[in-house]
Design an enzyme around this catalytic site. Structure first.
Site, PDB file in Angstrom:
ATOM      1  N   GLY A 268       0.807  -1.218   0.000  1.00  0.00           N
ATOM      2  CA  GLY A 268       0.000   0.000   0.000  1.00  0.00           C
ATOM      3  C   GLY A 268       0.835   1.259   0.000  1.00  0.00           C
ATOM      4  N   GLY A 270       2.415   4.872   1.554  1.00  0.00           N
ATOM      5  CA  GLY A 270       2.899   5.423   2.816  1.00  0.00           C
ATOM      6  C   GLY A 270       4.239   4.870   3.262  1.00  0.00           C
ATOM      7  N   ASN A 271       4.684   5.432   4.376  1.00  0.00           N
ATOM      8  CA  ASN A 271       6.022   5.142   4.876  1.00  0.00           C
ATOM      9  C   ASN A 271       6.173   3.718   5.394  1.00  0.00           C
ATOM     10  OD1 ASN A 271       7.094   7.701   4.394  1.00  0.00           O
ATOM     11  ND2 ASN A 271       6.024   8.510   6.193  1.00  0.00           N
ATOM     12  N   GLU A 293      -0.758  -2.007  -7.046  1.00  0.00           N
ATOM     13  CA  GLU A 293      -1.304  -0.869  -7.794  1.00  0.00           C
ATOM     14  C   GLU A 293      -0.259   0.232  -7.887  1.00  0.00           C
ATOM     15  OE1 GLU A 293      -4.750   0.108  -5.415  1.00  0.00           O
ATOM     16  OE2 GLU A 293      -3.671  -0.752  -3.745  1.00  0.00           O
ATOM     17  N   ILE A 363      -5.632   3.235   9.681  1.00  0.00           N
ATOM     18  CA  ILE A 363      -5.740   4.258  10.724  1.00  0.00           C
ATOM     19  C   ILE A 363      -5.929   3.559  12.068  1.00  0.00           C
ATOM     20  CG2 ILE A 363      -7.182   6.161  11.580  1.00  0.00           C
ATOM     21  CD1 ILE A 363      -6.691   7.336   9.009  1.00  0.00           C
TER      22      ILE A 363
HETATM   23  O1  0RQ Z   1      -0.825  12.146  10.270  1.00  0.00           O
HETATM   24  O2  0RQ Z   1       1.262  13.153   9.550  1.00  0.00           O
HETATM   25  O3  0RQ Z   1      -0.638  14.559  10.416  1.00  0.00           O
HETATM   26  O4  0RQ Z   1       0.660  13.076  11.965  1.00  0.00           O
HETATM   27  O5  0RQ Z   1      -2.325   9.543   9.736  1.00  0.00           O
HETATM   28  O6  0RQ Z   1       0.014   8.106   9.257  1.00  0.00           O
HETATM   29  O7  0RQ Z   1       1.536   6.483  10.353  1.00  0.00           O
HETATM   30  O8  0RQ Z   1       2.463   8.150   8.652  1.00  0.00           O
HETATM   31  O9  0RQ Z   1       1.009   6.197   8.011  1.00  0.00           O
HETATM   32  O10 0RQ Z   1       1.587   7.285   5.772  1.00  0.00           O
HETATM   33  O11 0RQ Z   1       1.271   4.791   6.127  1.00  0.00           O
HETATM   34  O12 0RQ Z   1      -0.681   6.383   6.197  1.00  0.00           O
HETATM   35  C1  0RQ Z   1      -3.952   4.673   6.591  1.00  0.00           C
HETATM   36  C2  0RQ Z   1      -3.548   7.084   6.134  1.00  0.00           C
HETATM   37  C3  0RQ Z   1      -1.648   5.558   6.783  1.00  0.00           C
HETATM   38  C4  0RQ Z   1      -2.690   5.345   4.510  1.00  0.00           C
HETATM   39  C5  0RQ Z   1      -2.979   5.673   6.004  1.00  0.00           C
HETATM   40  C6  0RQ Z   1      -2.339   9.860  11.130  1.00  0.00           C
HETATM   41  C7  0RQ Z   1      -0.890  10.046  11.462  1.00  0.00           C
HETATM   42  C8  0RQ Z   1      -0.404  10.797  10.239  1.00  0.00           C
HETATM   43  C9  0RQ Z   1      -0.389   9.075   8.371  1.00  0.00           C
HETATM   44  P1  0RQ Z   1       0.195  13.324  10.565  1.00  0.00           P
HETATM   45  P2  0RQ Z   1       1.356   7.276   9.103  1.00  0.00           P
HETATM   46  P3  0RQ Z   1       0.898   6.180   6.446  1.00  0.00           P
HETATM   47  C10 0RQ Z   1      -2.792   1.376  -2.053  1.00  0.00           C
HETATM   48  C11 0RQ Z   1      -3.609   1.161  -0.822  1.00  0.00           C
HETATM   49  C12 0RQ Z   1      -5.725   3.910   2.664  1.00  0.00           C
HETATM   50  C13 0RQ Z   1      -5.483   3.685   1.192  1.00  0.00           C
HETATM   51  C14 0RQ Z   1      -4.697   2.453   0.902  1.00  0.00           C
HETATM   52  C15 0RQ Z   1      -3.947   5.323   3.649  1.00  0.00           C
HETATM   53  C16 0RQ Z   1      -1.186  10.144   9.125  1.00  0.00           C
HETATM   54  O13 0RQ Z   1      -2.049   4.133   4.418  1.00  0.00           O
HETATM   55  O14 0RQ Z   1      -4.424   6.332   3.200  1.00  0.00           O
HETATM   56  O15 0RQ Z   1      -4.392   1.641   1.754  1.00  0.00           O
HETATM   57  N1  0RQ Z   1      -4.516   4.109   3.429  1.00  0.00           N
HETATM   58  N2  0RQ Z   1      -4.369   2.284  -0.363  1.00  0.00           N
HETATM   59  O16 0RQ Z   1      -0.737  10.760  12.651  1.00  0.00           O
HETATM   60  C17 0RQ Z   1      -5.702   9.654  13.948  1.00  0.00           C
HETATM   61  C18 0RQ Z   1      -5.271   7.355  14.107  1.00  0.00           C
HETATM   62  C19 0RQ Z   1      -4.192   7.537  13.184  1.00  0.00           C
HETATM   63  C20 0RQ Z   1      -3.968   8.825  12.696  1.00  0.00           C
HETATM   64  C21 0RQ Z   1      -2.534   7.443  11.816  1.00  0.00           C
HETATM   65  N3  0RQ Z   1      -5.562   6.153  14.616  1.00  0.00           N
HETATM   66  N4  0RQ Z   1      -5.998   8.430  14.433  1.00  0.00           N
HETATM   67  N5  0RQ Z   1      -4.714   9.887  13.072  1.00  0.00           N
HETATM   68  N6  0RQ Z   1      -2.918   8.730  11.859  1.00  0.00           N
HETATM   69  N7  0RQ Z   1      -3.286   6.693  12.631  1.00  0.00           N
HETATM   70  C22 0RQ Z   1      -2.667   2.702  -2.749  1.00  0.00           C
HETATM   71  C23 0RQ Z   1      -3.898   3.246  -3.354  1.00  0.00           C
HETATM   72  O17 0RQ Z   1      -4.938   2.830  -3.079  1.00  0.00           O
HETATM   73  C24 0RQ Z   1      -3.851   4.303  -4.312  1.00  0.00           C
END
Ligand code: 0RQ
Length: 507
Positions: A268, A270-271, A293, A363
């Site tokens: 997926g 992200g980092n 993807e 999340i």
């Molecule tokens: O926000 O930077 O403002 O602090 O979410 O979190 O830990 O850096 O993680 O970059 O991997 O993103 C689910 C958003 C994770 C992403 C999600 C806040 C956290 C931070 C980012 P800040 P991290 P990542 C293939 C698959 C859905 C689409 C998908 C995503 C920001 O992976 O969009 O999977 N996934 N597509 O602070 C409140 C919580 C939180 C939270 C994290 N529990 N409550 N804020 N954050 N957990 C690609 C495509 O489909 C195109």
């Protein structure tokens, strides 16, 4: 430059972005390419945004509906949202300005499975598309479009729009020609046939997208890079998450349940997802394959290191450094990368057939294994579900990864009940945090709750979760149903407490 347009007649259609933007009128429905910061138009969105701003200054309305492949970039989603010019948007975004516009209620957003997009366009679900705006790396002698770093929904966008505007971007590597595999025969039921793809690296289509020359109303020449966001260097938390997934897969190989080359990998955005790929560099597997993807730095480096044989994706989303490595090695990569329409990269039939190992970030998850990928505190849109659901339900393995806390520990990623529900307990197979991993396969809700609380939650929240679960069991027993114990009025109280106090912990 104009040399990238090899069809003589189409050269006559070249004009400025401002001239091309004149075709875009208030209220139009546009299909715009772009997938995770790649393959989006670089010039036209700004010209459309300027047109919108001028109209708004005159007191006139101006906004568009916009269906893309996935997320674009500040110079596409960003400028249009900033000009308050997007009244409808689907299916995935990640731009801060557009996100604000959605959360402020100015943009209506439909967040949907990426594998559904093209068939709904084809079905006419969005109404008629007035114009498709497509980024290309070139146009062939026959007038076929050579896509750039991503395909997404481009094939369907061209088919179902009345008119097509092409941005030919000379900054994209001309060597991309031949890397695409365009299969556009999925069609609609009841006339569908099996998609003839049985190996992750099979070629089943053409290296270009066909487009009738008379549909093209404008061509704009651009010379700009993709979004190319940087990834954070893998930190301790993401490396601990990656190590557990790798240990588990290694265990499955040793037990004879997986081949040494594993099964095709999906990763997926992200980092953390990128860190898992980086962790595979030193893992004891060989001849890995990718069927994903979005292909980020991590997978590129696996290929360059000889750890991964080949990979298929719908878009290449690289940091600036990785883009350099891609461009420097494009000849080596030519027979190791395939870009496909997202209807193929995310197709349930193919994901199931190939037996993909899906790894996506979340999340939050609840103690029963339901996952929220999209909403902060139940109401605020982050990005969207993207393709995560396509891979979660149809994959052979589906992993969900996250640090066990967010916002400096004020939020637990493991909660009594998810505040928004994207992936159900029926689909999610593994939850992994830096604390540990829960293998949910073959377990009842109560068995899953024990594993998730004990293995995955952060120590700051573990006793709170144990306490909730024990009391929920007692309360539900009285209510006559303990299959999935809950105290309904308390289940979302952790989120409510965060909204009120800025911390899920009880002070
Ligand atoms: O926000 O930077 O403002 O602090 O979410 O979190 O830990 O850096 O993680 O970059 O991997 O993103 C689910 C958003 C994770 C992403 C999600 C806040 C956290 C931070 C980012 P800040 P991290 P990542 C293939 C698959 C859905 C689409 C998908 C995503 C920001 O992976 O969009 O999977 N996934 N597509 O602070 C409140 C919580 C939180 C939270 C994290 N529990 N409550 N804020 N954050 N957990 C690609 C495509 O489909 C195109």
């Amino acid at each position: 430059s104009i040399d990238r347009i090899r069809h003589a007649g189409l050269r006559d259609k070249v004009m400025s972005a401002e001239q091309a933007a004149e075709f875009v009128q208030n209220g139009m429905n546009l299909a715009i390419t772009g997938f995770t910061g790649a393959g989006y138009p670089k010039a036209l969105p700004t010209a459309i945004a300027n047109k919108a701003k001028a109209a708004h200054e005159r007191g006139e309305q101006f906004s568009i509906g916009m269906v893309t492949g996935a997320s674009t970039a500040p110079e596409c989603d960003g400028v249009l949202a900033e000009a308050n010019a997007v009244h409808f948007r689907s299916p995935f975004q990640s731009d801060p300005t557009l996100r604000n516009s959605i959360n402020a209620g100015r943009t209506a957003y439909q967040d949907m499975h990426l594998s559904h997009v093209e068939q709904q366009m084809r079905q006419g679900f969005y109404g008629q598309f007035d114009i498709a705006i497509i980024e290309a790396s070139g146009i062939t002698e026959e007038g076929h479009i050579i896509p750039a770093m991503g395909i997404g929904h481009a094939v369907e966008a061209i088919k179902c729009a009345k008119h097509v505007i092409i941005e030919v971007n000379a900054a994209q590597n001309a060597g991309l020609e031949g890397m695409h595999d365009v299969y556009g025969e999925v069609g609609l039921p009841p006339h569908r046939k099996p998609i003839p793809l049985v190996g992750a690296f099979d070629r089943i289509g053409t290296p270009y997208i066909e487009c009738a020359a008379d549909k093209v109303i404008a061509i704009v020449l651009t010379n700009g890079g993709d979004r190319n966001s940087k990834f954070a260097d893998p930190d301790d938390v993401s490396m601990r998450i990656a190590a557990q997934i790798i240990d588990f897969l290694d265990h499955e190989v040793k037990a004879g349940r997986l081949p040494k080359s594993l099964l095709p990998l999906q990763s997926g955005v992200g980092n953390v997802a990128n860190a898992v790929m980086a962790g595979l560099l030193d893992a004891p597997f060989e001849d890995l394959t990718g069927y994903t993807e979005v292909l980020q730095d991590g997978m590129l480096d696996l290929i360059l290191a000889g750890k991964m044989k080949h990979a298929s994706a719908t878009a290449l989303s690289f940091s600036p450094d990785a883009l350099q490595r891609f461009n420097d090695n494009i000849e080596f990569l030519r027979d190791k990368l395939i870009l496909r329409p997202m209807e193929i990269s995310n197709n349930p039939e193919i994901i199931r057939r190939l037996g993909i190992i899906g790894m996506n970030a979340m999340i939050e998850a609840d103690i029963y294994g339901n996952v929220n990928s999209t909403h902060v505190m139940g109401t605020k849109m982050m990005n969207g579900i993207g393709g995560s659901g396509d891979f979660t339900r149809n994959g052979f393995f589906s992993f969900y990864v996250s640090p066990s806390t967010a916002k400096g520990g004020a939020i637990s990623s493991i909660v009594p009940m998810v505040s928004h529900h994207d992936h159900t307990e029926h689909d999610v197979m593994f939850i992994v945090t830096e604390q540990g991993m829960a293998d949910l396969r073959g377990k009842s809700p109560k068995q899953r709750a024990k594993l998730i609380i004990e293995n995955c939650s952060h120590p700051d929240y573990r006793d709170m979760l144990r306490d909730y679960y024990d009391r929920a069991l007692a309360v539900s027993e009285k209510a006559g149903g303990i299959h999935t114990p809950h105290i309904l009025l308390e289940a979302l109280s952790w989120h409510q407490r965060f909204v009120e106090t800025g911390d899920m912990r009880i002070k």
